[in-house]
Structures are given as C-alpha cells and as structure tokens.
Enzyme design. Sequence first.
Site, PDB file in Angstrom:
ATOM      1  N   GLU A 138       1.090  -1.192   0.021  1.00  0.00           N
ATOM      2  CA  GLU A 138       0.248  -0.014   0.190  1.00  0.00           C
ATOM      3  C   GLU A 138       0.777   1.070  -0.020  1.00  0.00           C
ATOM      4  OE1 GLU A 138      -2.593   3.098   0.566  1.00  0.00           O
ATOM      5  OE2 GLU A 138      -3.017   0.982  -0.281  1.00  0.00           O
ATOM      6  N   GLN A 139       0.454   2.064  -0.834  1.00  0.00           N
ATOM      7  CA  GLN A 139       1.457   3.500  -0.356  1.00  0.00           C
ATOM      8  C   GLN A 139       1.352   3.999   0.304  1.00  0.00           C
ATOM      9  OE1 GLN A 139      -0.297   5.249  -4.564  1.00  0.00           O
ATOM     10  NE2 GLN A 139      -1.794   6.134  -3.913  1.00  0.00           N
ATOM     11  N   ASP A 171     -12.039  -1.269  -8.509  1.00  0.00           N
ATOM     12  CA  ASP A 171     -11.634  -0.220  -9.723  1.00  0.00           C
ATOM     13  C   ASP A 171     -10.850   0.204 -10.681  1.00  0.00           C
ATOM     14  OD1 ASP A 171     -14.535   0.796  -8.300  1.00  0.00           O
ATOM     15  OD2 ASP A 171     -13.285   2.698  -6.741  1.00  0.00           O
ATOM     16  N   TYR A 214     -28.926   7.518   5.119  1.00  0.00           N
ATOM     17  CA  TYR A 214     -29.129   6.158   5.420  1.00  0.00           C
ATOM     18  C   TYR A 214     -28.482   5.816   7.179  1.00  0.00           C
ATOM     19  CZ  TYR A 214     -25.095   4.774   2.513  1.00  0.00           C
ATOM     20  OH  TYR A 214     -23.994   4.708   2.172  1.00  0.00           O
ATOM     21  N   ARG A 260     -17.114   3.225   5.470  1.00  0.00           N
ATOM     22  CA  ARG A 260     -16.394   2.630   4.768  1.00  0.00           C
ATOM     23  C   ARG A 260     -15.196   2.274   5.725  1.00  0.00           C
ATOM     24  NH1 ARG A 260     -15.753   3.298  -0.987  1.00  0.00           N
ATOM     25  NH2 ARG A 260     -17.232   4.062  -1.219  1.00  0.00           N
TER      26      ARG A 260
END
Length: 396
Positions: free
Chosen positions: A35-36, A293, A215, A109
């Site tokens: 991971e960067q 993505d 929500y 998230r």
Amino acid sequence: MTDAAPEIAVVGAGIGGLTAAVALRQAGFDVHVYEQAPELTEVGGGINIGPNAARILYQLGLGAALDREAVRPISTHQRRWQDGRTLQRAPLNPRSEELYGAPHLTVHRADLLSIVASGFPSERVHLGHRLAGLADKGDHVETWFENGARVTSDVLVGADGIHSTVRAALLGEEAPRFAGCVAYRGLVPVERIADLGLELGSQSWVGPGGHLVHYFVSRGRLLNFVGWTEHDTWNREDWTDRATIGRALATFEGWHPQVRRIIGAADTCFIWALFDREPLPRWSFGRTTLLGDACHPMYPFMGQGAAQAIEDGATLAACLAAGGADDPAVALQRYERLRLPRVSRLQDLSRANKTRFHLSDGPAQEARDAEWARAGDRSPESLRWLYDFDPGALPA
C-alpha cells in the site's frame, strides 16, 4: 512454481485488495499486500453492502465485527424530491437474509476497512510502498517500488483504484473522465434529527438534475447522506475537499424540508467529484490481473462498487485455488471471463440510473414514477440475479 505455497502480491490495501488478500490466504496462498499510503485509512462516509457481498464477508469469518459495527436497514424507500411522495418502497431485512443467507448492510467505509483488515495479518501489509514498475518474466512477476523495495511473486493483483498504477503499466496511461456529477456528503449524529422519526432504513429522494440518499451507519449512531447534483465541469477529484453547508443547502434549494433539515444538521460537508472509465475488454495479462476500481470503476447508482470488488477477491481466490498452482495465467483468464460480463452489466445499469434518477419533471419522469409504482426494482426478490451470486461456483 515450487512446492511451497504460491506467492501472491496484492497492490492496494483498500476494501477490494484486502478482501482478496483474506480470501487468498484462507485458500492457502502466501499473500502480501503493498500500500502506498503510510497508514491504512478510508475516507468518505457510508456504503451499502448487499447480501451478495455480505455473504462473502460472513464466509470469511468477519461476521461478528459486521454484526457489531454495521446497520441492517429495514427498508429502502424512494421519494419525490419536492413533496416527499413515495415512488417505491421495499423491505430489505430480514427478507434479504431469508432469501440469500445474508443481510443487506449499511456501514461506514472506515469501519468496513478495519473489519476486513482484521482478518489479515498486519505484518503482511507493507505500508509506504508506492509502485514504480513491474515486469512479467513468464514464470514469475517482478515488482519494484519507489522506496527501493523489490518483490518477486507468482501472481500480481492490481487493486489500486481508479488511478491504478498496475493498470497503467499494463495498458498505458489514460486519465479518467469526469462523469458530470458531484456529491455533497456528510454525517449527522442521530440525536440532532431524532424528532424526524426516521425509520432505520435507506431513503433516496429523486429530482431534476440530482438525488439525495441517506441511511444509518456506525452502529446507528450516525446518519450518512450523499446528495448528487449534475455539473458540466470539474477540475479536481478529492474525497476530502470541503464544501460549506450553505453551498449544499443552496444546491438543494426547494427540496423537501426533511432533505434540507438533514443537510443543515451536519457539522461539515465534503464534496466529491465522480470520475469514470470505459469498460476494459480485458484485465488479465500473463500472471498479472486487476480487481475492483482498477478495472471496472462504476457509478454508485446501483450501490455495488465495493460489493463487486469484494466479489472479485472471492472469485479470484476460487479460480486460483481450483488450479492456479499449475497454470496461474489460465486461472486469471478464467477469473476475468467469470467477472467481466457481470461487472460490465452493472456499469451499464449504474450509468442508466444516473439518467433515471435525475429526470426533470415532465412526461419521462411521470412514466418512470408510474413504472416504479407498478413494478418496483429495489426489492430483494427483483434483484435475485444480483444477490444470488456465488463466487465459489465455478462453471467449466
């Protein structure tokens, strides 16, 4: 490949990359994630996890944390922007679990990222590793990073988002395109809007040139809202750009009082520009493949962006476990063949919903409303093709 567990390098420690890492490690592979960023973080607000993705997370042993942090919305409810009239309404829980063996969830998230990360050894997540290049050597992949680290693996998975460096290395540089939408998003402590008497569910308000969804997340303590509006141009994509509450209220001038009350109850508001890419004809090359993505970014108007990345990870693990040790390139091609038609369909549907949700008042809007009233498309029953997906069912 040796008799030792095949080595897999995953570039990108987002929700999709970490789900793939958990699934692959549980399938017996030697997995490391690169991971960067200097730490594991996830910005943004809430996210929908349909039963197709929730079932995978439960199968990976993450159910206790999901039950603790996520919310099980009772219903989904679409309403008219100005007068609040119901356009369609459908139950979500417990119906989703009855039909598909897993609930529909809404979750922050950051909470979801932490939950998935908890299923993977932290010492196998290598932070501060920004990809500089890669080379497929036929019997292995070499990867190198800006910090000087070099890694050799049997398979490389690019799960590094819409600006994927792995994708650029495979297919060349191409800037994503602005999708003509920006979102105002915020989080509201529930005690500030208790008098609204909101059902523990998801509501979306559709109107001319925009729509707003809200929500509950974070154990029901926060209400997440995202208000989409159309714009001709945008010059920056940054989830943490701040917008004033006043600007968001001005954008939704004339909308139902509940919409404006929710926006006004937030302390801060962020603005997010939506970007897009054309569907790829392929995303597996030799021993390297893409996920989420990095290969199929989609508008959030089917609520399936993260869910499809989760499906990718589980399907990839199933394909490699079913024969990847003998010929990983063939396994990656199989993964792509299984995933590409499904995610392409969802990309198309998400794009179509951008138009459907933002119709100006008039004949087309009236026809849409009549169709929703006659045969709604949000119920768990109507989405069986989506929610029934089993990543472990591998056709020949």
